[in-house]
Design a protein around this motif. Structure first.
Motif, PDB file in Angstrom:
ATOM      1  N   ILE A  70      14.856  11.153 -18.667  1.00  0.00           N
ATOM      2  CA  ILE A  70      14.328  12.515 -18.639  1.00  0.00           C
ATOM      3  C   ILE A  70      14.371  13.154 -20.026  1.00  0.00           C
ATOM      4  CG2 ILE A  70      14.820  14.849 -17.795  1.00  0.00           C
ATOM      5  CD1 ILE A  70      15.628  13.463 -15.114  1.00  0.00           C
ATOM      6  N   THR A  71      15.473  13.001 -20.743  1.00  0.00           N
ATOM      7  CA  THR A  71      15.554  13.612 -22.069  1.00  0.00           C
ATOM      8  C   THR A  71      14.568  12.956 -23.032  1.00  0.00           C
ATOM      9  OG1 THR A  71      17.464  12.183 -22.562  1.00  0.00           O
ATOM     10  CG2 THR A  71      17.929  14.418 -21.807  1.00  0.00           C
ATOM     11  N   SER A 370       9.540  20.713 -16.175  1.00  0.00           N
ATOM     12  CA  SER A 370      10.163  20.019 -15.048  1.00  0.00           C
ATOM     13  C   SER A 370       9.416  20.222 -13.734  1.00  0.00           C
ATOM     14  CB  SER A 370      11.620  20.476 -14.882  1.00  0.00           C
ATOM     15  OG  SER A 370      11.707  21.730 -14.245  1.00  0.00           O
ATOM     16  N   VAL A 371       8.564  21.235 -13.651  1.00  0.00           N
ATOM     17  CA  VAL A 371       7.781  21.444 -12.432  1.00  0.00           C
ATOM     18  C   VAL A 371       6.292  21.244 -12.690  1.00  0.00           C
ATOM     19  CG1 VAL A 371       9.443  22.938 -11.290  1.00  0.00           C
ATOM     20  CG2 VAL A 371       7.753  23.960 -12.815  1.00  0.00           C
ATOM     21  N   THR A 372       5.970  20.560 -13.780  1.00  0.00           N
ATOM     22  CA  THR A 372       4.586  20.232 -14.100  1.00  0.00           C
ATOM     23  C   THR A 372       4.319  18.792 -13.677  1.00  0.00           C
ATOM     24  OG1 THR A 372       4.674  21.710 -16.018  1.00  0.00           O
ATOM     25  CG2 THR A 372       2.851  20.137 -15.924  1.00  0.00           C
ATOM     26  N   ASP A 373       3.286  18.591 -12.866  1.00  0.00           N
ATOM     27  CA  ASP A 373       3.021  17.251 -12.332  1.00  0.00           C
ATOM     28  C   ASP A 373       2.283  16.371 -13.342  1.00  0.00           C
ATOM     29  OD1 ASP A 373       4.336  17.672  -9.999  1.00  0.00           O
ATOM     30  OD2 ASP A 373       2.570  18.129  -8.817  1.00  0.00           O
ATOM     31  N   GLY A 374       1.761  15.262 -12.861  1.00  0.00           N
ATOM     32  CA  GLY A 374       1.103  14.304 -13.730  1.00  0.00           C
ATOM     33  C   GLY A 374       2.137  13.465 -14.451  1.00  0.00           C
ATOM     34  N   ASP A 375       1.905  13.216 -15.718  1.00  0.00           N
ATOM     35  CA  ASP A 375       2.835  12.399 -16.500  1.00  0.00           C
ATOM     36  C   ASP A 375       3.981  13.229 -17.069  1.00  0.00           C
ATOM     37  OD1 ASP A 375       1.328  10.119 -16.072  1.00  0.00           O
ATOM     38  OD2 ASP A 375       0.032  10.528 -17.781  1.00  0.00           O
ATOM     39  N   ASN A 376       4.061  14.470 -16.651  1.00  0.00           N
ATOM     40  CA  ASN A 376       5.110  15.347 -17.163  1.00  0.00           C
ATOM     41  C   ASN A 376       6.363  15.255 -16.308  1.00  0.00           C
ATOM     42  OD1 ASN A 376       3.747  16.847 -19.480  1.00  0.00           O
ATOM     43  ND2 ASN A 376       2.250  17.080 -17.846  1.00  0.00           N
ATOM     44  N   GLY A 377       7.172  16.304 -16.345  1.00  0.00           N
ATOM     45  CA  GLY A 377       8.498  16.210 -15.767  1.00  0.00           C
ATOM     46  C   GLY A 377       8.607  16.213 -14.259  1.00  0.00           C
TER      47      GLY A 377
END
Length: 511
Positions: A70-71, A370-377
């Motif tokens: 995650i980091t 952290s609450v953004t979908d796709g290849d994000n968090g």
């Protein structure tokens, strides 16, 4: 608490650079010295301490494999120098520890909280006003409805981050309806009830006509538990006792409205006829589940998830009664066409930020990511590693777990690090999604979700006075007219102040 690692004068420039960079907005030209300095400051490492109200003993103290993944992913997204530690506790122990840390001046950087505690912390200046950070967090604001922000607004400023929901209709917060034994209806040749009168007929048959065909008089029509009321009956008269309603330009709580007395009269009559499980006032949730599974009650209010074939209630029912099955339907329609169940509180889960937190802009950049979908968090934090912990079919918008919750917790993912709770039910099959969409239609609004100080000052009205009158009236210990006495005591023992403050808060929010 963390050592101060950058000067306040540089904070605003660094904050702007970090937020704009992470959220994909235009930035100042790189050649400008101020922007370059801000970028360097934004990379300064910070380890944030999170304290979450979650029971997950499997979660590793070092954050497990998730922490590194995650980091690293956050750094790739432009959130550099971010790290975290997570501590967990649950229930009363959580709030005991949180209040001890507040008293010692060592609140964690980010923590779960309830409205009464948040109100206290705001008054004591222990938590950070969040407006400036939230307005630069589009993923957060797209998931959290306006009324949820209202519930965490004090003196015109936002101090909490409420839970949110994905936009699909089956992800609306409310998920409750009426569950009934569909096989019992079939055994007795009855149709699914819609009106109060039809519910009465079904409950009578479920109680007296041997619906399970075992030759015994061992069933009740309606089951309940001690921490709730038969809300569908109140909804049939258009009120819920704890909700606020506008009457002649003023707010009144449902407790004091005459429709509540009408609902109590119906429940008392049903109880006298033996249609309600007499243990409803003392049963805890597990005891109610046991009664449902073992065929002691035929109708109860519960979540749409119960009809899911993999749900533990349905699976357990099938083990006890192979031909047993649940149906899911709307609560009863009353004499004036009213029907419904209470909407779920828009701020059912809340988090707050310590007033002493370092680099809040970096923290919010991370929370938004952290609450953004796709290849994000979003998927990484909530679901884990695709192919190992979950699968996602984008075309069908179907998200399925490959491992159990405990396995995810052990690896450092899912609930322990869902720093902002987001309702996501894309795991549900179509028939459960349909039930969830229906449950959203059953939900009826509360005119005011914001708690007022008088409610905290007079908790016995809700916790003791109302439960006593409700239980004794429904069970026939007291006549229905005792409700009038309740209303008198309600106003005398603090209800007048609650009503006055509720109206003040309501008028402020309407401006």
């Amino acid at each position: 608490m963390m050592k101060k690692i950058w000067k306040k004068g540089a904070a605003s420039a660094a904050a702007a650079s970090l937020i704009l960079g992470v959220l994909g907005c235009s930035q100042q030209p790189a050649a400008q010295p101020a922007a370059a300095a801000a970028s360097q400051q934004a990379d300064t490492p910070v380890t944030y301490n999170f304290f979450m109200n979650v029971g997950a003993p499997e979660y590793p103290q070092d954050g497990g494999e998730a922490r590194k993944l995650i980091t690293e992913a956050a750094a790739k997204a432009g959130i550099k120098g971010f790290d975290y530690n997570v501590s967990l506790n649950s229930g009363k122990d959580f709030f005991t520890k949180l209040n001890l840390e507040a008293a010692s001046g060592e609140l964690p950087d980010y923590f779960d909280v309830d409205i009464p505690t948040l109100t206290k912390f705001v008054d004591e200046g222990l938590v950070l006003p969040l407006d400036d950070y939230i307005k630069n967090s589009p993923s957060i604001t797209s998931l959290v409805p306006k009324e949820a922000w209202d519930a965490v607004t004090f003196n015109g400023k936002i101090y909490g981050i409420p839970s949110g929901s994905r936009p699909e209709p089956f992800n609306q917060p409310s998920s409750t309806g009426v569950l009934y034994r569909a096989d019992w209806l079939k055994n007795l040749g009855l149709k699914v009830p819609t009106t109060l009168e039809e519910y009465h007929q079904v409950l009578t048959a479920f109680t007296k006509n041997d619906p399970d065909k075992n030759g015994k008089n061992d069933t009740y029509g309606l089951g309940g538990k001690k921490d709730s009321i038969f809300e569908g009956v109140f909804g049939a008269f258009g009120v819920f006792p704890e909700f606020w309603y506008e009457r002649d330009g003023q707010l009144k709580q449902g407790y004091v409205l005459p429709e509540t007395k009408q609902a109590l009269a119906v429940l008392q009559q049903w109880y006298k006829e033996g249609l309600i499980d007499p243990e409803f006032a003392v049963a805890d949730p597990k005891q109610l589940d046991s009664k449902v599974i073992n065929g002691k009650v035929g109708v109860y209010e519960g979540p749409a998830f119960a009809i899911f074939a993999k749900n533990k209630i349905t699976k357990s029912l099938k083990e006890v009664t192979p031909g047993g099955s649940f149906g899911f339907t709307a609560p009863p329609v009353g004499p004036n066409g009213d029907s419904g169940l209470p909407e779920t509180p828009p701020a059912s889960s809340i988090a707050a930020v310590s007033a002493k937190v370092e680099q809040p802009d970096k923290l919010f950049a991370y929370l938004n990511w952290s609450v953004t979908d796709g290849d994000n968090g979003g998927y990484l934090l909530r679901e884990g590693v695709e192919g190992k912990h979950y699968t996602f079919d984008k075309e069908k918008n179907d998200l399925q777990d490959l491992v159990g919750a405990a396995e995810k917790y052990k690896d450092g993912f899912s609930n322990p690090i869902k720093f902002i709770a987001v309702t996501d039910r894309r795991w549900a099959p179509d028939y459960v999604r349909k039930a969830l969409e229906d449950s959203a239609k059953f939900a009826r609004p509360n005119a005011l979700w914001k708690s007022v100080q008088a409610e905290l000052d007079y908790p016995d009205l809700k916790d003791k006075l109302w439960p006593e009158y409700y239980t004794k009236i429904v069970t026939g210990v007291w006549p229905v007219d005792k409700w009038d006495e309740f209303v008198k005591k309600y106003y005398e023992q603090g209800g007048k102040e609650i009503e006055e403050q509720g109206n003040e808060a309501w008028k402020t929010l309407k401006k």
